[in-house]
Design an enzyme around this catalytic site. Structure first.
Site, short mmCIF file in Angstrom:
data_model
loop_
_atom_site.label_atom_id
_atom_site.label_comp_id
_atom_site.label_asym_id
_atom_site.label_seq_id
_atom_site.Cartn_x
_atom_site.Cartn_y
_atom_site.Cartn_z
N GLU A 1 2.56 4.94 -3.97
CA GLU A 1 2.65 6.12 -5.18
C GLU A 1 3.86 6.86 -5.23
O GLU A 1 4.45 7.42 -6.33
CB GLU A 1 1.45 7.05 -4.87
CG GLU A 1 -0.04 6.43 -5.07
CD GLU A 1 -0.26 5.57 -3.88
OE1 GLU A 1 0.08 5.80 -2.71
OE2 GLU A 1 -1.04 4.72 -4.02
N ASP B 1 0.87 -1.12 -0.10
CA ASP B 1 -0.01 -0.17 0.12
C ASP B 1 0.79 1.28 -0.08
O ASP B 1 2.22 1.33 0.23
CB ASP B 1 -1.00 -0.02 1.33
CG ASP B 1 -2.05 1.03 1.23
OD1 ASP B 1 -2.46 1.77 0.20
OD2 ASP B 1 -2.43 1.31 2.53
N ASP C 1 -9.20 3.78 -2.45
CA ASP C 1 -10.09 3.90 -1.29
C ASP C 1 -11.53 4.56 -2.06
O ASP C 1 -11.82 5.96 -2.10
CB ASP C 1 -9.54 5.37 -0.43
CG ASP C 1 -8.19 4.62 0.33
OD1 ASP C 1 -8.32 3.51 0.51
OD2 ASP C 1 -7.49 5.46 1.04
O1 MIG Z 1 -3.55 6.03 5.06
O2 MIG Z 1 -3.48 0.78 5.61
O3 MIG Z 1 -6.00 2.24 0.59
O4 MIG Z 1 -7.03 0.08 1.99
O5 MIG Z 1 -6.78 0.13 4.86
C1 MIG Z 1 -4.48 4.91 4.60
C2 MIG Z 1 -4.51 1.56 5.80
C3 MIG Z 1 -3.53 3.74 4.41
C4 MIG Z 1 -4.69 3.05 2.48
C5 MIG Z 1 -5.42 1.73 1.95
C6 MIG Z 1 -6.42 1.05 2.64
C7 MIG Z 1 -5.86 0.70 3.80
C8 MIG Z 1 -5.25 1.94 4.71
N1 MIG Z 1 -4.25 2.73 3.64
#
Ligand code: MIG
Length: 833
Positions: A427, A424, A502
């Protein structure tokens, strides 16, 4: 000039500037000044600038444009293969033009000024430079302007909001940017999102071609918005390197695009089962309860997900000892119940001396630095830790040694029994910087040619998921890695599945998920899904249930929600919705053999499992913009209910014969049907002639062995089908450890002849029954297996028989022991001769 005239001139200038706002500063390429031969191509000089055209295959043309005449090094993050064997390419020079010819394509270059045109062997136009603009540049930025017809449809571009057809509804056109962005709570107007795929597919009069801009800089695609008749696209740096890919079948375009950029590897089978996630299931007792609840309520599931709170202070590769005191034991218990556990791993270790990953990364030179040599750090999750809050550093995943180092870190997690990794924030997200990511002056290795962040921003996430994938591969050389990533780039399908980040728990977001996932598939990403139920906010029971039904064909099927929302599990909305949700997930498991087949086709050919209608029906104008229906493989059509309180659903069926999956009733194609729907309705249709492969409901994929395989055969005079199977976990399939079988039916007045070929490949599953359900054959008078009559056994006796037939719900059923040999069934429906 007298004053009124001056004012008029000023107004006219203003108008002109408004009509072409983006043209300021752009200079178009001039006349051809020299022509030089290239291997399988031609180099055209135009003053300082140069254009190189090469044929990679008869149907793939590569066009490069260097405004300053200097082409960048041969390096691509996306393209893994350019050698498709020798191509017979001829260059013919004429007074006013130069032609490059292959057996499939003709590139014509007008000399004055240099303008491009690509035609296929039939003279159909694929690419036509705008006469006025042509190729142009502004500083390091490059751009093309190609003609669009009003009847063109444009698809692809990866993970984008908006309609399936990027010409926009009513030809309003659209504009998209490629710049991977953490876009929490995105909506239908948000752009860009997390993934950049600068590839599009143009459908022109039923024939398709593809355009791939191989450039990881920020890029732009204007599809008939600035000027209705123009596709204008380009990048802010990095040169112009474009592949024009002919079909003309749209599936052939995707096949060739993924021959260039690679394909989604065959996933482990459990990853195609139902996945349950939330931010976050913690502590371990809650995870145990979750697993037990699935089994106790008999809701099938394969995956349980651990979000960031399992970690100590949000540190990658750690466990919070209070919440998860014995992760190995927990994972073993869950595995015994048939669950696979996926853990999140973010790319941002905190800078704190004494934290092993930080110390090792620093010593190994793995973290990004600014142009002045200082370590870059910024706040992300570790800055929120209750103790030891710290800013984070960022590994340089564009550096091979760093990818290898990071990949090794997964070892202890695999040893504990972690089944897959979720990447995650890649980017990458960096809080508190002006645009939420790394600053431009951060320097990356860029595979040995250091460059600032602008050159590699769009591949950071992809290279992170690559480090993960390759790390898992090295650690478990005979297992199929499972990696999920949020950010990626063209070619990233080689490393990880993608989910759409999200989204929001509302109906608009549900509807948006369909075209988004379908265009990801068109763009080479075959393993995709959206958070079921929506991430931001909380869905109603109805919305969650409808979302689950609509995600039946999503290759990646996971419910997920943000922190502090109410429970978002299949049973969280009362008994009535629980029954609806159980039925949806059961249907998913029944269909798994068909989904697995489709994923194998994606791995082998690149054609996605989840398909927009136009992929199968490119000549059908009504299929072109259909973004509320979808296909699984070639033959199954799902028209999910996408509105609150719906009592009916309009279903469009493309031309041909169709059957209702639930009743077997025939329905006319090429027309729209109005269906009455209830909360449990999952409008599902099957194309005439299809072979659909089904298994009984199982609680998880680990329970599939030995289950009967049912082949539902839908009416057609002649048709074929094929099924693929393997062990679902290892790479043995690449060494012949698979089983592929082809079927063929022929129906006429006498009856139905069904031929099964011998199984190809060496994989042998557990012994099981093989059943055929021949739809539309209720008038059967007898069934023969290889010329010998089979007994008829009805009711329970049929279930127990090793070889028998019966009639059920308007279909003839035949049950056999599944063997690897060829055989022939004949169902006599007509009179005895
Ligand atoms: O700042 O890990 O898109 O699926 O639950 C949020 C927490 C960070 C973004 C992801 C989301 C995940 C969440 N993450």
């Amino acid at each position: 000039m007298r004053r009124p005239f001056r004012r008029l001139a000023f107004l006219l200038a203003l108008l002109a500037a408004h009509a072409a706002p983006a043209r300021a500063g752009w200079s178009s390429i001039g006349d051809v000044s020299a022509v030089e031969p290239l291997a399988q191509g031609v180099l055209l000089r135009a003053g300082e600038s140069a254009v190189a055209a090469t044929a990679l295959s008869p149907q793939i043309l590569r066009l490069r444009y260097a405004p300053d005449g200097r082409f960048p090094r041969e390096h691509s993050w996306a393209v893994v293969r350019r050698d498709f064997g020798p191509v017979d390419a001829q260059v013919i020079e004429a007074a006013d033009h130069v032609d490059l010819l292959t057996s499939g394509l003709r590139l014509r270059v007008e000399r004055a000024p240099l303008r491009l045109r690509v035609l296929d062997a039939d003279g159909r136009r694929l690419v036509v430079d705008d006469a006025e603009r042509g190729l142009s540049h502004a500083g390091a930025a490059v751009r093309a302007a190609w003609r669009l017809d009003d009847t063109d449809h444009v698809y692809g571009l990866g993970e984008k909001t908006g309609p399936l057809d990027k010409r926009g509804r009513n030809l309003g056109g659209s504009h998209y940017a490629m710049w991977n962005t953490d876009a929490p709570a995105w909506d239908a107007s948000t752009d860009p999102l997390y993934v950049s795929v600068p590839f599009l597919l143009v459908l022109r009069g039923g024939r398709a071609h593809g355009v791939f801009l191989d450039n990881a800089w920020r890029s732009h695609f204007d599809i008939g918005r600035d000027a209705r008749g123009l596709l204008q696209f380009g990048a802010e740096g990095g040169g112009f390197d474009v592949y024009v890919i002919d079909g003309p079948d749209p599936k052939a375009v995707i096949e060739r695009y993924t021959a260039l950029t690679g394909r989604t590897p065959l996933p482990p089978r459990w990853a195609l089962g139902y996945q349950q996630s939330r931010w976050s299931y913690t502590p371990e007792a809650r995870v145990r309860r979750l697993a037990e609840t699935f089994r106790a309520r008999r809701v099938p599931a394969d995956g349980l997900w651990l979000d960031i709170d399992y970690q100590q202070d949000f540190r990658p590769f750690t466990w919070d000892a209070a919440r998860f005191p014995a992760p190995g034991r927990l994972l073993a218990e869950l595995a015994a119940q048939g669950f696979h556990v996926v853990t999140i791993v973010d790319p941002h270790p905190p800078c704190e001396a004494g934290y092993a990953l930080y110390d090792a990364g620093l010593a190994g030179g793995h973290f990004l630095r600014r142009a002045d040599g200082s370590l870059f750090s910024g706040p992300v999750w570790p800055s929120q830790a209750a103790q030891h809050a710290a800013d984070s550093v960022f590994p340089d995943f564009t550096r091979a040694a760093t990818r290898a180092w990071w990949g090794e870190q997964y070892g202890p997690f695999l040893d504990l029994g972690v089944a897959g990794i979720w990447n995650d924030m890649n980017e990458p997200a960096v809080w508190g910087t002006p645009d939420g990511t790394l600053p431009a002056d951060v320097i990356h290795d860029n595979d040995g040619e250091p460059a600032d962040h602008r050159a590699v921003h769009n591949v950071y996430g992809m290279q992170f998921s690559r480090a993960t994938f390759e790390g898992l591969q090295r650690l478990r050389p005979d297992a199929r890695p499972f990696v999920l990533t949020r950010a990626s780039f063209a070619g990233g399908q080689r490393y990880a599945a993608v989910w759409t980040g999200d989204n929001t728990a509302d109906w608009a977001s549900l509807r948006q998920s369909l075209p988004m996932l379908m265009n990801l598939g068109v763009s080479g990403f075959a393993f995709v899904g959206a958070d079921v139920g929506g991430f931001v906010g909380a869905p109603s029971g109805e919305l969650f249930a409808r979302w689950l039904q609509a995600a039946l064909f999503s290759p990646f099927l996971r419910a997920h929600t943000e922190a502090r929302t109410p429970d978002q599990e299949p049973w969280s909305y009362g008994e009535a919705w629980e029954a609806v949700n159980r039925r949806s997930i059961e249907l998913r498991y029944r269909l798994l053999p068909t989904l697995y087949n489709a994923m194998e086709e994606a791995a082998r050919r690149g054609v996605p499992a989840l398909r927009p209608l136009f992929l199968e029906f490119p000549d059908d104008p009504a299929s072109a913009g259909r973004d509320d229906e979808m296909l699984l493989g070639a033959d199954l059509l799902l028209a999910p209910v996408l509105a609150a309180g719906a009592t009916q659903r309009e279903v469009y069926l493309p031309p041909g014969a169709w059957f209702d999956f639930w009743t077997g009733q025939p329905l006319a194609g090429g027309s729209t049907h109005t269906l009455a729907v209830t909360p449990e309705s999952v409008p599902l249709f099957v194309r005439g002639g299809a072979f659909v492969f089904l298994q009984p409901v199982v609680q998880h994929t680990g329970a599939m062995a030995g289950q009967p395989l049912t082949v539902q055969v839908y009416p057609a005079a002649d048709s074929r089908g094929a099924q693929y199977e393997d062990d679902g976990a290892s790479l043995a399939y690449a060494r012949g450890g698979f089983a592929r079988r082809s079927f063929r039916q022929h129906r006429d007045a006498a009856g139905i002849a069904l031929q099964a070929d011998a199984v190809a490949g060496r994989y042998r599953g557990a012994p099981r029954a093989l059943r055929f359900a021949l739809i539309g054959a209720a008038t059967a008078q007898g069934v023969e297996l290889d010329g010998r009559a089979l007994p008829r056994r009805d009711g329970e006796a049929f279930e127990r028989a090793s070889a028998a037939w019966t009639v059920r719900d308007g279909a003839v059923w035949v049950s056999l022991r599944d063997r690897r040999v060829a055989f022939r069934l004949f169902v006599r429906t007509g009179a005895m001769p």
